[in-house]
Scaffold this motif. Structure first.
Motif, PDB file in Angstrom:
ATOM      1  N   ILE A   1     -16.937  57.484   7.264  1.00 19.33           N
ATOM      2  CA  ILE A   1     -15.920  57.312   8.289  1.00 19.33           C
ATOM      3  C   ILE A   1     -15.966  55.855   8.744  1.00 19.33           C
ATOM      4  O   ILE A   1     -16.995  55.380   9.218  1.00 19.33           O
ATOM      5  N   ALA A   2     -14.844  55.164   8.572  1.00 18.73           N
ATOM      6  CA  ALA A   2     -14.746  53.754   8.959  1.00 18.73           C
ATOM      7  C   ALA A   2     -14.034  53.668  10.295  1.00 18.73           C
ATOM      8  O   ALA A   2     -12.997  54.291  10.508  1.00 18.73           O
ATOM      9  N   LYS A   3     -14.613  52.879  11.212  1.00 11.52           N
ATOM     10  CA  LYS A   3     -14.041  52.739  12.547  1.00 11.52           C
ATOM     11  C   LYS A   3     -13.834  51.267  12.871  1.00 11.52           C
ATOM     12  O   LYS A   3     -14.590  50.410  12.423  1.00 11.52           O
ATOM     13  N   ILE A   4     -12.796  51.018  13.672  1.00 16.88           N
ATOM     14  CA  ILE A   4     -12.549  49.677  14.193  1.00 16.88           C
ATOM     15  C   ILE A   4     -12.062  49.832  15.625  1.00 16.88           C
ATOM     16  O   ILE A   4     -11.380  50.804  15.945  1.00 16.88           O
ATOM     17  N   ARG A   5     -12.443  48.895  16.462  1.00 19.68           N
ATOM     18  CA  ARG A   5     -12.108  48.974  17.885  1.00 19.68           C
ATOM     19  C   ARG A   5     -11.130  47.863  18.250  1.00 19.68           C
ATOM     20  O   ARG A   5     -11.355  46.698  17.934  1.00 19.68           O
ATOM     21  N   TYR A   6     -10.041  48.236  18.913  1.00 19.20           N
ATOM     22  CA  TYR A   6      -9.061  47.306  19.472  1.00 19.20           C
ATOM     23  C   TYR A   6      -9.017  47.529  20.976  1.00 19.20           C
ATOM     24  O   TYR A   6      -8.377  48.464  21.454  1.00 19.20           O
ATOM     25  N   GLY A   7      -9.736  46.721  21.731  1.00 17.22           N
ATOM     26  CA  GLY A   7      -9.804  46.920  23.184  1.00 17.22           C
ATOM     27  C   GLY A   7     -10.432  48.257  23.509  1.00 17.22           C
ATOM     28  O   GLY A   7     -11.584  48.512  23.173  1.00 17.22           O
TER      29      GLY A   7
ATOM     30  N   ILE B   1     -15.941  48.566   1.440  1.00 22.17           N
ATOM     31  CA  ILE B   1     -15.446  49.938   1.459  1.00 22.17           C
ATOM     32  C   ILE B   1     -14.007  49.964   0.972  1.00 22.17           C
ATOM     33  O   ILE B   1     -13.330  48.931   0.951  1.00 22.17           O
ATOM     34  N   ARG B   2     -13.545  51.144   0.582  1.00 20.58           N
ATOM     35  CA  ARG B   2     -12.168  51.339   0.126  1.00 20.58           C
ATOM     36  C   ARG B   2     -11.611  52.561   0.836  1.00 20.58           C
ATOM     37  O   ARG B   2     -12.236  53.611   0.860  1.00 20.58           O
TER      38      ARG B   2
ATOM     39  N   LYS C   1      -8.514  55.532   1.511  1.00 19.45           N
ATOM     40  CA  LYS C   1      -7.754  56.400   0.603  1.00 19.45           C
ATOM     41  C   LYS C   1      -6.482  55.728   0.101  1.00 19.45           C
ATOM     42  O   LYS C   1      -5.986  56.049  -0.961  1.00 19.45           O
ATOM     43  N   SER C   2      -5.963  54.774   0.875  1.00 15.95           N
ATOM     44  CA  SER C   2      -4.756  54.052   0.461  1.00 15.95           C
ATOM     45  C   SER C   2      -5.107  52.800  -0.350  1.00 15.95           C
ATOM     46  O   SER C   2      -4.280  51.905  -0.501  1.00 15.95           O
ATOM     47  N   ASN C   3      -6.347  52.718  -0.849  1.00 10.30           N
ATOM     48  CA  ASN C   3      -6.847  51.629  -1.698  1.00 10.30           C
ATOM     49  C   ASN C   3      -6.918  50.276  -1.016  1.00 10.30           C
ATOM     50  O   ASN C   3      -6.947  49.245  -1.680  1.00 10.30           O
ATOM     51  N   LYS C   4      -6.977  50.241   0.309  1.00 15.20           N
ATOM     52  CA  LYS C   4      -7.207  48.986   1.023  1.00 15.20           C
ATOM     53  C   LYS C   4      -8.705  48.752   1.084  1.00 15.20           C
ATOM     54  O   LYS C   4      -9.475  49.684   1.277  1.00 15.20           O
ATOM     55  N   GLN C   5      -9.127  47.500   0.891  1.00 11.58           N
ATOM     56  CA  GLN C   5     -10.545  47.186   0.877  1.00 11.58           C
ATOM     57  C   GLN C   5     -10.922  46.365   2.094  1.00 11.58           C
ATOM     58  O   GLN C   5     -10.171  45.488   2.516  1.00 11.58           O
TER      59      GLN C   5
ATOM     60  N   ALA D   1     -13.090  56.801   4.259  1.00 10.61           N
ATOM     61  CA  ALA D   1     -13.205  55.721   3.274  1.00 10.61           C
ATOM     62  C   ALA D   1     -14.329  56.054   2.301  1.00 10.61           C
ATOM     63  O   ALA D   1     -15.036  57.049   2.478  1.00 10.61           O
ATOM     64  N   TYR D   2     -14.480  55.219   1.294  1.00 12.86           N
ATOM     65  CA  TYR D   2     -15.523  55.383   0.285  1.00 12.86           C
ATOM     66  C   TYR D   2     -16.305  54.080   0.158  1.00 12.86           C
ATOM     67  O   TYR D   2     -15.713  53.002   0.146  1.00 12.86           O
ATOM     68  N   ALA D   3     -17.611  54.188   0.056  1.00 15.35           N
ATOM     69  CA  ALA D   3     -18.468  53.016  -0.102  1.00 15.35           C
ATOM     70  C   ALA D   3     -18.323  52.468  -1.516  1.00 15.35           C
ATOM     71  O   ALA D   3     -18.263  53.225  -2.475  1.00 15.35           O
ATOM     72  N   ARG D   4     -18.274  51.156  -1.630  1.00 10.05           N
ATOM     73  CA  ARG D   4     -18.177  50.521  -2.946  1.00 10.05           C
ATOM     74  C   ARG D   4     -19.530  50.034  -3.442  1.00 10.05           C
ATOM     75  O   ARG D   4     -19.670  49.679  -4.604  1.00 10.05           O
ATOM     76  N   ASN D   5     -20.532  49.982  -2.543  1.00  5.09           N
ATOM     77  CA  ASN D   5     -21.889  49.616  -2.955  1.00  5.09           C
ATOM     78  C   ASN D   5     -22.903  50.232  -1.995  1.00  5.09           C
ATOM     79  O   ASN D   5     -22.541  50.735  -0.946  1.00  5.09           O
TER      80      ASN D   5
END
Length: 84
Positions: free
Chosen positions: A34-40, A62-63, A65-69, A48-52
């Motif tokens: 699970i990838a998280k980002i905070r905006y305020g 990480i990648r 599901k929409s193939n953004k890295q 997401a999936y780990a690449r290494n």
């Protein structure tokens, strides 16, 4: 000792050094996370999936599901914080 693995072949009765061992990864390549980002005050999370592989505190790729890295810092074995 159970939280470490060897980086190289270790001969019988050889003295262990820091260069011969490393921490076991908290996340392995291909793991679903699970990838998280905070905006305020808003926290956005996505699968997401780990690449290494990586241990807690390390930065991995990480990648989504929409193939953004992205680059992300490992928080624990299932969560990462997107940093870039």
């Amino acid at each position: 000792v159970s939280s470490f693995r060897s980086k190289c072949f270790i001969k019988k009765s050889e003295v262990l050094t820091d260069e011969m061992i490393e921490l076991l990864p908290a996340i392995y390549s291909g793991d679903r996370i699970i990838a998280k980002i905070r905006y305020g005050n808003v926290v956005v999370s996505t699968d997401a999936y780990a690449r290494n592989d990586g241990t807690i505190g390390e930065v991995i790729r990480i990648r989504t599901k929409s193939n953004k890295q992205f680059k992300a810092e490992i928080l624990d074995s299932k969560n990462v914080k997107i940093i870039e």
